[in-house]
Design a protein around this motif. Structure first.
Motif, PDB file in Angstrom:
ATOM      1  N   ARG A   1      47.760  31.616  10.765  1.00 29.50           N
ATOM      2  CA  ARG A   1      46.740  32.366   9.927  1.00 29.50           C
ATOM      3  C   ARG A   1      47.440  33.003   8.808  1.00 29.50           C
ATOM      4  O   ARG A   1      48.599  33.467   8.565  1.00 29.50           O
ATOM      5  CB  ARG A   1      46.262  33.463  10.828  1.00 29.50           C
ATOM      6  CG  ARG A   1      45.388  33.352  11.849  1.00 29.50           C
ATOM      7  CD  ARG A   1      45.085  34.547  12.939  1.00 29.50           C
ATOM      8  NE  ARG A   1      45.186  33.857  14.180  1.00 29.50           N
ATOM      9  CZ  ARG A   1      43.934  33.281  14.752  1.00 29.50           C
ATOM     10  NH1 ARG A   1      42.939  33.145  13.915  1.00 29.50           N
ATOM     11  NH2 ARG A   1      44.227  32.779  15.812  1.00 29.50           N
ATOM     12  N   GLY A   2      46.600  33.301   7.668  1.00 29.23           N
ATOM     13  CA  GLY A   2      46.943  33.732   6.580  1.00 29.23           C
ATOM     14  C   GLY A   2      47.100  35.135   6.739  1.00 29.23           C
ATOM     15  O   GLY A   2      46.757  35.761   7.801  1.00 29.23           O
ATOM     16  N   PRO A   3      47.633  35.863   5.689  1.00 30.97           N
ATOM     17  CA  PRO A   3      47.949  37.258   5.784  1.00 30.97           C
ATOM     18  C   PRO A   3      46.617  38.268   6.008  1.00 30.97           C
ATOM     19  O   PRO A   3      46.533  39.072   6.977  1.00 30.97           O
ATOM     20  CB  PRO A   3      48.342  37.913   4.507  1.00 30.97           C
ATOM     21  CG  PRO A   3      48.503  36.785   3.452  1.00 30.97           C
ATOM     22  CD  PRO A   3      47.807  35.493   4.422  1.00 30.97           C
ATOM     23  N   LEU A   4      45.696  37.703   5.686  1.00 28.93           N
ATOM     24  CA  LEU A   4      44.335  38.374   5.636  1.00 28.93           C
ATOM     25  C   LEU A   4      43.713  38.407   7.173  1.00 28.93           C
ATOM     26  O   LEU A   4      43.447  39.352   7.864  1.00 28.93           O
ATOM     27  CB  LEU A   4      43.220  38.134   4.628  1.00 28.93           C
ATOM     28  CG  LEU A   4      41.958  38.723   4.306  1.00 28.93           C
ATOM     29  CD1 LEU A   4      42.375  40.303   3.845  1.00 28.93           C
ATOM     30  CD2 LEU A   4      40.800  38.208   3.671  1.00 28.93           C
ATOM     31  N   ALA A   5      43.842  36.992   7.634  1.00 34.10           N
ATOM     32  CA  ALA A   5      43.408  36.937   9.029  1.00 34.10           C
ATOM     33  C   ALA A   5      44.376  37.768   9.977  1.00 34.10           C
ATOM     34  O   ALA A   5      43.769  38.069  10.907  1.00 34.10           O
ATOM     35  CB  ALA A   5      43.445  35.558   9.253  1.00 34.10           C
ATOM     36  N   ARG A   6      45.565  37.682   9.630  1.00 36.19           N
ATOM     37  CA  ARG A   6      46.497  38.490  10.399  1.00 36.19           C
ATOM     38  C   ARG A   6      46.007  39.701  10.534  1.00 36.19           C
ATOM     39  O   ARG A   6      46.319  40.513  11.674  1.00 36.19           O
ATOM     40  CB  ARG A   6      47.796  38.228  10.128  1.00 36.19           C
ATOM     41  CG  ARG A   6      48.597  37.177  10.715  1.00 36.19           C
ATOM     42  CD  ARG A   6      50.035  37.163  10.853  1.00 36.19           C
ATOM     43  NE  ARG A   6      50.658  37.167   9.556  1.00 36.19           N
ATOM     44  CZ  ARG A   6      51.010  36.276   8.669  1.00 36.19           C
ATOM     45  NH1 ARG A   6      50.675  34.973   9.401  1.00 36.19           N
ATOM     46  NH2 ARG A   6      51.539  36.400   7.782  1.00 36.19           N
ATOM     47  N   ALA A   7      45.964  40.369   9.444  1.00 32.73           N
ATOM     48  CA  ALA A   7      45.506  42.015   9.313  1.00 32.73           C
ATOM     49  C   ALA A   7      44.214  42.194  10.174  1.00 32.73           C
ATOM     50  O   ALA A   7      43.931  42.921  10.875  1.00 32.73           O
ATOM     51  CB  ALA A   7      45.396  42.165   7.874  1.00 32.73           C
ATOM     52  N   ALA A   8      43.123  41.267  10.037  1.00 33.99           N
ATOM     53  CA  ALA A   8      41.677  41.387  10.395  1.00 33.99           C
ATOM     54  C   ALA A   8      42.194  41.354  12.058  1.00 33.99           C
ATOM     55  O   ALA A   8      41.243  41.977  12.881  1.00 33.99           O
ATOM     56  CB  ALA A   8      40.942  40.064  10.248  1.00 33.99           C
ATOM     57  N   SER A   9      42.900  40.467  12.604  1.00 29.30           N
ATOM     58  CA  SER A   9      43.283  40.478  14.000  1.00 29.30           C
ATOM     59  C   SER A   9      43.860  41.769  14.513  1.00 29.30           C
ATOM     60  O   SER A   9      43.882  41.890  15.759  1.00 29.30           O
ATOM     61  CB  SER A   9      44.073  39.288  14.324  1.00 29.30           C
ATOM     62  OG  SER A   9      45.387  39.484  13.927  1.00 29.30           O
ATOM     63  N   LEU A  10      44.182  42.530  13.825  1.00 24.16           N
ATOM     64  CA  LEU A  10      44.454  43.929  14.042  1.00 24.16           C
ATOM     65  C   LEU A  10      43.617  44.847  14.505  1.00 24.16           C
ATOM     66  O   LEU A  10      43.918  46.065  15.095  1.00 24.16           O
ATOM     67  CB  LEU A  10      45.555  44.447  13.359  1.00 24.16           C
ATOM     68  CG  LEU A  10      46.814  43.664  13.437  1.00 24.16           C
ATOM     69  CD1 LEU A  10      47.790  44.537  12.092  1.00 24.16           C
ATOM     70  CD2 LEU A  10      47.743  44.040  14.536  1.00 24.16           C
ATOM     71  N   LEU A  11      42.406  44.651  13.912  1.00 25.32           N
ATOM     72  CA  LEU A  11      41.278  45.723  13.855  1.00 25.32           C
ATOM     73  C   LEU A  11      40.706  46.226  15.326  1.00 25.32           C
ATOM     74  O   LEU A  11      40.848  47.325  15.539  1.00 25.32           O
ATOM     75  CB  LEU A  11      40.099  45.014  13.178  1.00 25.32           C
ATOM     76  CG  LEU A  11      40.251  44.802  11.874  1.00 25.32           C
ATOM     77  CD1 LEU A  11      38.936  44.112  11.135  1.00 25.32           C
ATOM     78  CD2 LEU A  11      40.309  46.322  11.086  1.00 25.32           C
ATOM     79  N   PRO A  12      40.863  45.168  16.276  1.00 26.24           N
ATOM     80  CA  PRO A  12      40.486  45.707  17.726  1.00 26.24           C
ATOM     81  C   PRO A  12      41.350  46.829  18.011  1.00 26.24           C
ATOM     82  O   PRO A  12      40.994  47.766  18.876  1.00 26.24           O
ATOM     83  CB  PRO A  12      40.426  44.503  18.489  1.00 26.24           C
ATOM     84  CG  PRO A  12      40.049  43.299  17.537  1.00 26.24           C
ATOM     85  CD  PRO A  12      40.789  43.737  16.279  1.00 26.24           C
ATOM     86  N   ALA A  13      42.722  46.541  17.962  1.00 24.46           N
ATOM     87  CA  ALA A  13      43.761  47.256  18.288  1.00 24.46           C
ATOM     88  C   ALA A  13      43.615  48.673  17.641  1.00 24.46           C
ATOM     89  O   ALA A  13      43.733  49.834  18.289  1.00 24.46           O
ATOM     90  CB  ALA A  13      45.178  46.918  18.093  1.00 24.46           C
ATOM     91  N   ILE A  14      43.306  48.805  16.345  1.00 24.48           N
ATOM     92  CA  ILE A  14      43.190  49.905  15.541  1.00 24.48           C
ATOM     93  C   ILE A  14      42.046  50.802  15.991  1.00 24.48           C
ATOM     94  O   ILE A  14      42.249  51.886  16.258  1.00 24.48           O
ATOM     95  CB  ILE A  14      43.247  49.453  14.098  1.00 24.48           C
ATOM     96  CG1 ILE A  14      44.469  48.914  13.411  1.00 24.48           C
ATOM     97  CG2 ILE A  14      42.537  50.719  13.174  1.00 24.48           C
ATOM     98  CD1 ILE A  14      44.291  48.213  12.120  1.00 24.48           C
ATOM     99  N   LEU A  15      40.876  49.990  16.320  1.00 24.97           N
ATOM    100  CA  LEU A  15      39.742  50.619  16.914  1.00 24.97           C
ATOM    101  C   LEU A  15      40.112  51.186  18.172  1.00 24.97           C
ATOM    102  O   LEU A  15      39.643  52.623  18.389  1.00 24.97           O
ATOM    103  CB  LEU A  15      38.579  49.820  16.933  1.00 24.97           C
ATOM    104  CG  LEU A  15      37.334  49.923  17.509  1.00 24.97           C
ATOM    105  CD1 LEU A  15      36.727  51.016  16.516  1.00 24.97           C
ATOM    106  CD2 LEU A  15      36.301  49.199  18.076  1.00 24.97           C
ATOM    107  N   ALA A  16      40.713  50.646  19.107  1.00 24.75           N
ATOM    108  CA  ALA A  16      41.044  51.154  20.303  1.00 24.75           C
ATOM    109  C   ALA A  16      41.948  52.146  20.073  1.00 24.75           C
ATOM    110  O   ALA A  16      41.675  53.545  20.593  1.00 24.75           O
ATOM    111  CB  ALA A  16      41.769  50.022  21.327  1.00 24.75           C
ATOM    112  N   ALA A  17      42.926  52.315  19.372  1.00 26.35           N
ATOM    113  CA  ALA A  17      43.887  53.303  19.160  1.00 26.35           C
ATOM    114  C   ALA A  17      42.988  54.850  18.389  1.00 26.35           C
ATOM    115  O   ALA A  17      43.408  55.630  19.097  1.00 26.35           O
ATOM    116  CB  ALA A  17      44.844  53.199  17.795  1.00 26.35           C
TER     117      ALA A  17
END
Lengths: 140, 749
Positions: B10-26
């Motif tokens: 994955r590119g950097p943007l996609a990698r950052a986007a894949s963190l979104l669920p974790a951020i939301l849960a946090a």
């Protein structure tokens, strides 16, 4: 097979029938008439024309695709119900102009609804008529 | 199986986007933590919005003790699972699709536990079923995954419908859909005679969702889902929605004997049956799934007792279970991910290459077994305290708990100890245990369980107490007596016997994947499809004339015996007909007879239009020029249509046999007769006031029109007209399609 009498008569009859149909549509709210009747009269006019000159000529005269007319009619009727929503009243509640217009009297969304019915009836009738007639021509 | 998919970078943007669920849960976890002091100190916090006001349904949310605890569990474990997902599915090409369903599930699960309106609760309840379907079927190219997803959806969705019916009945009896305003409706339910239906319907919802016997079979099959899903939905949260519902309903239904008995039977059966079932599994995830089913049964059993102590025990057990079972599922998933194997008989000696995972597994399993000071031990003490206060069923319930606990000790050995110890490593690993996202979450969950146990009497206690308060105790019981020696003996005794059993059995298992309930399910699905095929073949002949005959026959029967003609016949008057009426009638009837016996089709068509003219004469005579005009125009167009279709029709002759003709004659005559009677009685009825008076009075005032027919069409009944013209439009397009579609086949001849 075209009949000279029918062709000539149609030339006169079609405008009269179309005007009559509009007359019926507009007076419908107060006197006998309305979108349904008006639509049928207009469709009969075009049917006459199709019988006299052939379906191709009738289609050219109508110009718009009859299926589009059908859908446009339905969309018009549907749209006429929406303004009421913005005044907080139920869908399709009739809204009327406060003052009357010369010749037409008060104007409101029910008239727009009736115009939708008018268009839809024309569209449907002509769709069936033209399709059937083309079926016929193709066979002969 | 996780190794089967293609890997993507994955590119950097996609990698950052894949963190979104974790951020939301946090963020959600932090929000629940921030609101916790308010809830614990001042009581429930409400949020509500207007939704369907006419039906008294509102989008009301309420964070009370129970809601807060579940909110923290759902978002907190959600955070751990979201991180674990990055390790487990990080290189999966469809990670985005997974995350959408994951977030959808997390939010709908929060909706379930926070909704204060039963209708709202139901909506979120179904959304969790739906997102569970998407997640189980994530690897949709495998038939097994698709089957499991569909099975889970049908079982929990079907239960959801039963729940909906139950909640509606409950709301009707209680007079409100708001859970917090409902109060105890046991008395009202018993008085209304609806107690048993409500208990069965709501119970069916809870039992399907929480996989209680006889609806248990979908949960082990749901192990087709990727491990994060098993860890999150199918151990820690979604399957606890049924338990949540039972707990939530305790203040409202708790006093009903039907409710307690249903929960006690289903809970005991599930606990014992599934604990035994777990020992017949060899797949790590399926072992854990069966043990989860068993634990859910224990929770239902505890709630069936209905005392303060039992509510508290159920909550403690639920929290402890959420932590250790989510951790164990993640451990199993990590083993699967690294080794591509999850048969407990072949996996061994992984402690050396995977030390962190081994630590997580041991701590979690110790909590499962009930070793102090872990949360599982605290829960087990509370459980025995509750069962000893269970009144007349004390022996039965305590017995079920002891036997189940003993069997689950074996599960802990097989799922957590055997894979890591014993013989030398069974598999060669290239990069053993280096993915931190696979190691950290299970360890964190296991340690959270340990902390929860250590601080159980400290800062954890207010949370548990607040949740237990929300559950309440319908039958407020006697003392939650201090633990006598006997109970401690039961607890430790079951651990010792269970451990001995585990060591005795070792890796011996009779593999029994194909459960009886599953075979029953397959037979049911096949039967449904067969009967649907049969029904379709039977009633869908494809002949329009047959469909029309059936419709007409039914109409006649319904009008003749139902609420049609007989209902309005009373009070009808007979009057002398006018001469003009008689002549119009004569025209119509004559036309009909002529059409019937005509030898040429042209004559028949013209005779039919005579019927139309007769009818429009009636309209003219009775003051409906609009309708008369429409009738005549329709007749004209009908004749034109007929002319166009004429040459295509076959030569007029006898198309049907004698029987068919008599049958049709009877059908047609009775239809005409019944409609005629209906109209006549309707027009002359004296018992009801005609609706036309209303239209006549209000036409000009309300709708600015003097033509009543038109005002009705475009204003009073505009919605009906809209429906009618939609049908008309569809019919017209249908004619077009029929004629156009026919053409190509004809062209060939």
């Amino acid at each position: 097979v075209t009949s000279l009498i029918l062709t000539t008569a149609t030339r006169l009859l079609l405008p009269i029938l179309l005007m009559f149909s509009l007359f019926l549509l507009l007076r419908g709210h107060n006197e006998p008439g309305g979108g349904f009747t008006g639509g049928l009269v207009a469709a009969s006019g075009f049917a006459l024309y199709a019988l006299a000159r052939g379906v191709g000529a009738a289609r050219r005269l109508v110009r718009a695709d009859t299926r589009i007319i059908t859908v446009a009619g339905l969309a018009t009727a549907l749209t006429s119900g929406i303004p009421a929503l913005f005044t907080g009243r139920p869908f399709l509640t009739g809204l009327w102009s406060p003052a009357g217009f010369p010749g037409a009297g008060k104007v409101g969304t029910p008239l727009m609804f009736d115009v939708g019915v008018y268009l839809l009836v024309i569209g449907i009738t002509l769709t069936i008529l033209f399709t059937l007639a083309e079926e016929q021509q193709w066979k002969s | 199986m996780a190794a089967g998919h293609a890997h993507v970078e994955r590119g950097p943007l996609a990698r950052a986007a894949s963190l979104l669920p974790a951020i939301l849960a946090a963020l959600l976890t932090a929000w629940f933590a921030s609101i916790a002091p308010t809830v614990l100190r001042d009581g429930p916090v409400d949020f509500s919005w207007q939704w369907v006001a006419p039906l008294g349904i509102e989008a009301g949310f309420r964070i009370d003790g129970l809601g807060l605890l579940f909110g923290l569990l759902v978002s907190g474990i959600g955070l751990a699972v979201a991180i674990y997902t990055l390790g487990y599915l990080g290189s999966h090409p469809d990670l985005g699709r997974f995350h959408v369903a994951f977030v959808m599930f997390m939010l709908s699960m929060l909706g379930v536990v926070l909704a204060d309106d039963v209708i709202l609760l139901f909506v979120f309840w179904e959304l969790t079923s739906f997102s569970s379907f998407l997640l189980i079927g994530f690897e949709h190219d495998r038939p097994a995954a698709r089957r499991a997803a569909l099975q889970a959806l049908l079982v929990t969705g079907g239960g959801g419908l039963a729940l909906f019916a139950g909640l509606l009945l409950l709301g009707n009896v209680a007079g409100t859909y708001s859970i917090s305003e409902m109060g105890n409706v046991a008395g009202a339910l018993a008085a209304s005679g609806l107690a048993l239906p409500v208990v069965l319907l709501v119970g069916a919802g809870a039992m399907t969702k929480s996989a209680l016997v006889p609806f248990h079979f979908w949960l082990p099959n749901a192990m087709e889902a990727p491990a994060p899903v098993s860890s999150y939905l199918h151990s820690a949260t979604m399957v606890k929605a049924g338990i949540y519902l039972i707990a939530r309903m305790n203040p409202h239904l708790g006093g009903l004997a039907e409710w307690s008995v249903l929960l006690m039977i289903a809970g005991s059966a599930t606990a014992l049956f599934a604990a035994a079932g777990a020992l017949r599994q060899t797949d790590l995830k399926r072992i854990l799934a069966w043990s989860t089913v068993s634990s859910l049964g224990l929770m239902a059993l505890l709630l069936s007792i209905g005392t303060e102590a039992s509510g508290r025990a159920a909550i403690l057990f639920l929290v402890a279970h959420a932590f250790y079972k989510a951790a164990l599922f993640q451990v199993a998933g990590a083993i699967d991910h690294e080794l591509g194997a999850r048969d407990y008989r072949t996996v061994s000696g992984l402690a050396r290459p995977m030390p962190i995972l081994a630590a997580a597994a041991v701590v979690a399993a110790a909590s499962l077994i009930g070793l102090p000071p872990l949360a599982g031990a605290v829960a087990k003490d509370a459980v025995y305290a509750a069962t000893f206060g269970a009144g007349s069923f004390v022996m039965v319930i305590t017995g079920v708990v002891v036997v189940t606990s003993t069997l689950l000790v074996v599960v802990a050995f097989r799922a957590a100890f055997l894979p890591f110890f014993g013989r030398s490593p069974s598999h060669q690993l290239e990069h053993p245990g280096t993915v931190w996202a696979l190691n950290a979450p299970p360890l964190a969950l296991a340690l959270s369980g340990a902390l929860a146990g250590i601080f159980a009497t400290g800062w954890i206690d207010p949370f548990i107490s607040a949740a237990a308060t929300s559950i309440g105790g319908a039958i407020s019981s006697a003392d939650p007596s201090p633990l006598p020696a006997g109970k401690a003996w039961l607890g430790y005794g079951s651990i010792v016997i269970g451990s001995a059993l585990a060591l005795l059995l070792g890796r011996k298992t009779r593999d029994a994947r194909d459960a009886a309930a599953d075979r029953f399910w397959d037979a049911g699905i096949a039967g449904t499809l067969r009967s649907a095929t049969w029904l379709t073949d039977t009633i869908q002949s494809g002949y329009l004339r047959l469909y029309l005959s059936i419709i007409i026959a039914f109409t006649v029967v319904l009008l003749a015996i139902g609420a049609g003609v007989p209902a309005i016949a009373e009070g009808a008057r007979w009057s002398r007909p006018l001469l003009a009426d008689v002549s119009a009638l004569g025209l119509a009837v004559g036309g009909a007879l002529l059409a019937l016996f005509a030898r040429s089709r042209l004559v028949a068509v013209i005779a039919l239009s005579a019927v139309g003219v007769g009818a429009s004469l009636f309209y003219m005579l009775h003051g409906a020029p609009d309708v008369a005009m429409t009738q005549i125009l329709v007749d004209i167009l009908t004749v034109i249509f007929f002319m166009l279709a004429f040459q295509r029709l076959p030569q007029l002759g006898e198309f049907s046999g004698r029987f068919a003709r008599y049958r049709d004659a009877v059908l047609a005559t009775s239809f005409g007769l019944i409609i005629g009677l209906l109209t006549y009685f309707g027009m002359t009825s004296t018992t009801r006031s005609p609706i036309s008076t209303f239209f006549a009075e209000n036409s000009v005032a309300e709708a600015h029109g003097r033509n009543i027919v038109n005002v009705i069409l475009v204003d009073f009944r505009a919605l009906d007209t809209l429906g009618e013209i939609s049908v008309l439009g569809a019919a017209g397009l249908g004619v077009y399609a029929l004629l156009k579609l026919r053409r190509p086949s004809k062209e060939r001849t």
